[in-house]
Scaffold this motif. Sequence first.
Motif, mmCIF file in Angstrom:
data_model
loop_
_atom_site.group_PDB
_atom_site.id
_atom_site.type_symbol
_atom_site.label_atom_id
_atom_site.label_comp_id
_atom_site.label_asym_id
_atom_site.label_seq_id
_atom_site.Cartn_x
_atom_site.Cartn_y
_atom_site.Cartn_z
ATOM 1 N N ALA A 457 45.903 37.545 40.382
ATOM 2 C CA ALA A 457 46.029 38.986 40.151
ATOM 3 C C ALA A 457 44.992 39.494 39.160
ATOM 4 O O ALA A 457 44.661 40.685 39.171
ATOM 5 N N ARG A 458 44.437 38.604 38.325
ATOM 6 C CA ARG A 458 43.480 39.023 37.293
ATOM 7 C C ARG A 458 42.028 38.727 37.664
ATOM 8 O O ARG A 458 41.140 38.888 36.826
ATOM 9 N N LEU A 459 41.753 38.301 38.881
ATOM 10 C CA LEU A 459 40.367 38.091 39.294
ATOM 11 C C LEU A 459 39.601 39.403 39.204
ATOM 12 O O LEU A 459 40.140 40.481 39.460
ATOM 13 N N ARG A 460 38.317 39.313 38.872
ATOM 14 C CA ARG A 460 37.507 40.511 38.700
ATOM 15 C C ARG A 460 36.603 40.743 39.909
ATOM 16 O O ARG A 460 36.333 39.818 40.689
ATOM 17 N N VAL A 461 36.151 41.957 40.048
ATOM 18 C CA VAL A 461 35.165 42.276 41.085
ATOM 19 C C VAL A 461 33.895 41.467 40.811
ATOM 20 O O VAL A 461 33.437 41.378 39.671
ATOM 21 N N GLY A 462 33.333 40.872 41.869
ATOM 22 C CA GLY A 462 32.149 40.039 41.707
ATOM 23 C C GLY A 462 32.457 38.621 41.283
ATOM 24 O O GLY A 462 31.566 37.923 40.779
ATOM 25 N N CYS A 463 33.706 38.178 41.476
ATOM 26 C CA CYS A 463 34.082 36.831 41.036
ATOM 27 C C CYS A 463 33.558 35.743 41.967
ATOM 28 O O CYS A 463 33.629 34.562 41.641
ATOM 29 N N ALA A 518 35.448 46.882 51.378
ATOM 30 C CA ALA A 518 36.386 47.933 51.774
ATOM 31 C C ALA A 518 37.139 48.528 50.589
ATOM 32 O O ALA A 518 37.803 49.545 50.748
ATOM 33 N N ARG A 519 37.037 47.927 49.421
ATOM 34 C CA ARG A 519 37.819 48.337 48.254
ATOM 35 C C ARG A 519 37.375 49.708 47.765
ATOM 36 O O ARG A 519 36.207 49.923 47.439
ATOM 37 N N ASP A 532 40.865 43.101 27.806
ATOM 38 C CA ASP A 532 39.552 43.640 28.136
ATOM 39 C C ASP A 532 39.682 44.745 29.183
ATOM 40 O O ASP A 532 40.589 44.735 30.024
ATOM 41 N N GLN A 533 38.749 45.672 29.139
ATOM 42 C CA GLN A 533 38.658 46.714 30.152
ATOM 43 C C GLN A 533 37.749 46.208 31.267
ATOM 44 O O GLN A 533 36.552 46.046 31.077
ATOM 45 N N VAL A 534 38.320 45.953 32.434
ATOM 46 C CA VAL A 534 37.584 45.291 33.513
ATOM 47 C C VAL A 534 37.878 45.979 34.840
ATOM 48 O O VAL A 534 38.808 46.783 34.961
ATOM 49 N N HIS A 535 37.052 45.643 35.826
ATOM 50 C CA HIS A 535 37.293 46.067 37.204
ATOM 51 C C HIS A 535 38.028 44.937 37.910
ATOM 52 O O HIS A 535 37.428 43.943 38.313
ATOM 53 N N LEU A 536 39.324 45.061 38.043
ATOM 54 C CA LEU A 536 40.126 44.023 38.675
ATOM 55 C C LEU A 536 39.892 44.039 40.179
ATOM 56 O O LEU A 536 39.823 45.106 40.805
ATOM 57 N N LEU A 537 39.801 42.845 40.749
ATOM 58 C CA LEU A 537 39.519 42.721 42.183
ATOM 59 C C LEU A 537 40.667 43.277 43.013
ATOM 60 O O LEU A 537 40.456 44.121 43.891
ATOM 61 N N PHE A 538 41.870 42.826 42.738
ATOM 62 C CA PHE A 538 43.014 43.232 43.544
ATOM 63 C C PHE A 538 43.696 44.425 42.900
ATOM 64 O O PHE A 538 44.786 44.322 42.319
ATOM 65 N N ALA A 539 43.008 45.557 42.958
ATOM 66 C CA ALA A 539 43.529 46.823 42.449
ATOM 67 C C ALA A 539 43.407 47.869 43.542
ATOM 68 O O ALA A 539 42.432 47.887 44.306
#
Length: 769
Positions: A457-463, A518-519, A532-539
Motif C-alpha cells: 500500500a505504501r509503494l511509490r510512483v516510479g518504484c 492509467a493512474r 514523508d509527503q510522497v506520490h503513492l502508487l496505489f492512490a
Amino acid sequence: MAVDTAAADVTWTWPFDPSRYQQRDGLTAQEVSALQQLGTDLRRRPGRHNPDAPGWTAIEWLLHPLDDVRASLWCPDSTYQRQGMNDAIALILLRCIGQGRTFWCWTAEDWLQLIGVGTAEFRKSSPGWVDGTARSTLAAYAYLLSGFTDFDRLGGFQRLPLSRRVFGEELVEQAHQQVKRVLYGWGYRIESDVDSRISPVLCQALLLNRSPLLQDLTTEAFARLRQHPAMRRPHIGALHAIQRAVASIGFCEPPPSPFRGRMPEIEGTARPWADWVERWHATSTLAPKTRATARSVLSKIGRWLAEEHPEITEPGQWTRRTCASWIAALDRMSIGDYVQRRGGLGDRQGQPISAETKAGYLTATRAFFRDCQEWEWIPRRFDPTRALATPRTVLAMLGPDPRVIADDIWAKLLWAGLNIQPEDLPTSYNSLRYPLEFLRAVSLAWLFSGQRSAEIARLRVGCVRWQHDGFSIPGDSREVLARDAVCLLDVPTHKTGTAFTKPVDPLLGKAIEAWEAARPSQPILTDRKTGDQVHLLFALRAHAMDKTYINRTIIPALCRKAGVPAADARGAITSHRARSTIASQLYNAKEPMTLFELQAWLGHRSPESTQHYAKITPNTLARAYNDAGYFERNVRTIEVLVDRDAVTSGAAANGEPWQYYDLGHGYCTYTFFEQCPHRMACARCDFYTPKTSSKGQLLEAKDNLQRMRANVPLTDDERAAVDDGQAALDKLLERLADIPTPSGATPRQIGIPAQATLLPVIAVNQKPT
C-alpha cells in the motif's frame, strides 16, 4: 496552494433580510378572522384573485415578507411554477391559523410538521390542491425565514432543487463544476461518484454555510460542518472529498486525517493510576497503535489493582512482589477479565488468553515501568526486564509460524491473479470500483512481490526500474525489453529495516507500469510510516489504498475466481501467507536461493527471521533424505543365486549347497549368511567358492538358476567400513582374525588373507528375476 482567481472574483449577497419586517408572534382576532374568511383564496390563483377583497389589508404585513422571499427565490418563469409558489405561501398562512402564531416564531419542529419527514407524510397532511413541488418551496421559506437546517430529518429530500431555488442555478452549477473538475482529475467518475454522492453533500454544505461560493468554504467552515447533525454518516466521507477539492483550488486547508474514534476515558481504576497512564501515553514516542494497545493493557492492570491490591494506586508503589503477583494473575487470565466494555467478545468470553497475548501484556508493562524509571518519574525499586520477564512456560509456546499455502492452491491463485477482471471483484469502499489496471497491479504485487500488505500500500510512483546486463534501461525507451531484462522494485522503509531494492518478476513490473499510465494525477499524500509527503502508487480519488484492502477484498475475490476456499487447514488465506509461500518456494527451488540471498530479498534485518520463512517442503526433504542414503547406510542388498535343480532333485535335503550369495569375487554357500561375522571380510572358509574356479564357472553356466535379492542389515563396524573406507576395513579385518568362520576355523588358522567386500546396493524394491 494555488487559488482559482476566476472563482474568487464571484460575489454573492444574502437575498433576504428579516430585520426589515415587522416580526410579531401572535395574531389579532381581526387577522385570524381575515385568514379564515379568505381560506383557499389565499392561493391567489390567476383570474380568481381579487386583491381588493376584504381581509387582504389585515394580513398585508404577513404577505409582504412571504412575497419578498418568493421574489428572491430562483423559479422558472412558468404559470405552473408561479402557482406552486403561491400554494406554498397559502400553506404557511393556513398553518398560522392552526398554530395561532405567525411563522416568525416557529421552531424547527413547527416547520418539520409542515414540510413533513417524507413526501408521503407531506401529501397526507396537506390539502388535496397542494402539488408535490410545494415541499421544496416550503423548505426554502423555512431556510430563509428562520434559518431551518434540519435537512437530515426530511427523509429522501433533494438538496439540489433547494439550493438552486435559494442561490440560483448558475452559482450552484459553477460550484459543482469547480469541484467536479478536481475530483474527475483524481479518478472520480462524474456520473456515478460525484452526481450521486458528492453533489447532494455539496449542496447541503453550501446551504449550511449560507453561501453558494466555494471561497466561503473556509477551513473553519468545514470544521463547523463536521459538527452539524446533518453531516453525520454517511455524508462525512463525501465532505472529506469536497474539502480536499476546495483545498486544491486554494480556498481552505486540506482536511484532517479521518477520525478513527476517540479513546474512551479509563474507568474502573484508581484516579491516580489513570492519570499516570494518560501521562505516559502523552509522553511515549511509540507508534500510535502501539501506544493505544499499551494504554488498554495498563488500564486492565489498573482494574486488577483496584480489585486485588487497592492500596497500590501509583506505579512508584510497585515492588518485585507486585510484579510476581501480576504475572501470576496474567497467567490465569481469561478473555473478558478486567475489560471496560464487553461488547464484541461473543463466544470468546471466558476462554484462556493466548501465549502471544500474555507476552504482549508483559511487553507493555515492561515498557511502562522502564520509561517511568528512565524519565525519573518514579524511583528504581526493581529491574523491569527481570521482574516482569516473560515466563519460560509462555516463551516455549511462542514463535513465528509462517503458514505456507499448498502448491496446488497457490498455482490456482496465480492463474486467477493473471486473469483478474473487474467483475471478479466487489465494489470497494463507498461502492466505488477501482480500474482494471489498479486491480491487476495490486493482485500481482501480492502474488509476486513477497511484501507485506502495508508495504504494498505504501509503494511509490516510479518504484519499478528495468535493468539489462547491469545497465539501467531508460524508462521512456520504446524498445522491446530484452528477454533477460531484470525488473527491480524499490521497497520503502518497512517493518524491520530501511528502504531497499529487490528483483521481481517482469509480469509485476509491466502491471505496475500499466497502472501508472492509467493512474489519474493525485495530490501528494502522507506516508503513514515515515510521514514523508510522497506520490503513492496505489492512490485514487486522493486516497491511499487501505492496507486491509488486500485481505478484505483482493484475496477473497481471487479465491472465488480460482475456485479454492478462503481458508485451509492452517487458517485463513491472508496477505502475509503469500510472503511465506514465495519465500518457501524460492528456498526449495531446483536452484534455490541461499539463506542470506533470501534474507536480502525479503528485507529481513537478521537471518534468524528468514529461517522462519525458509520452510523445507516435503518434496525437498524427501529428496535430501534419499540423497543421505539412510537405507544404504544401514542395510545392504545382496544378490542370491538359487539352484532349483538341487532343490527339486533332493540334493539340497542331503546337504548339498543350493544358495549362493554373490560376494563379487566369489560365492558363499552358508545358509545363514546374514549371521556370519565374516560376510564383509570373507576368510574363504569351506563355504566359499571362487568365481574363477571350475565350480563357480559351472554354476554361472546353469540355466535353471533363480536370481533373488536379500537384505542384509549392517553392524556398527560394517557401517563404519561403509562410511569411513579403507582404514575401517583394515580394523574390521584385524578384529575378525580370530573369530571362527562357519566351518569352524578362524581366518588366522585358514592362512588365506581375508578379503573385505563392500556389499553392493542394488535395486531394493525390485522383484525376484
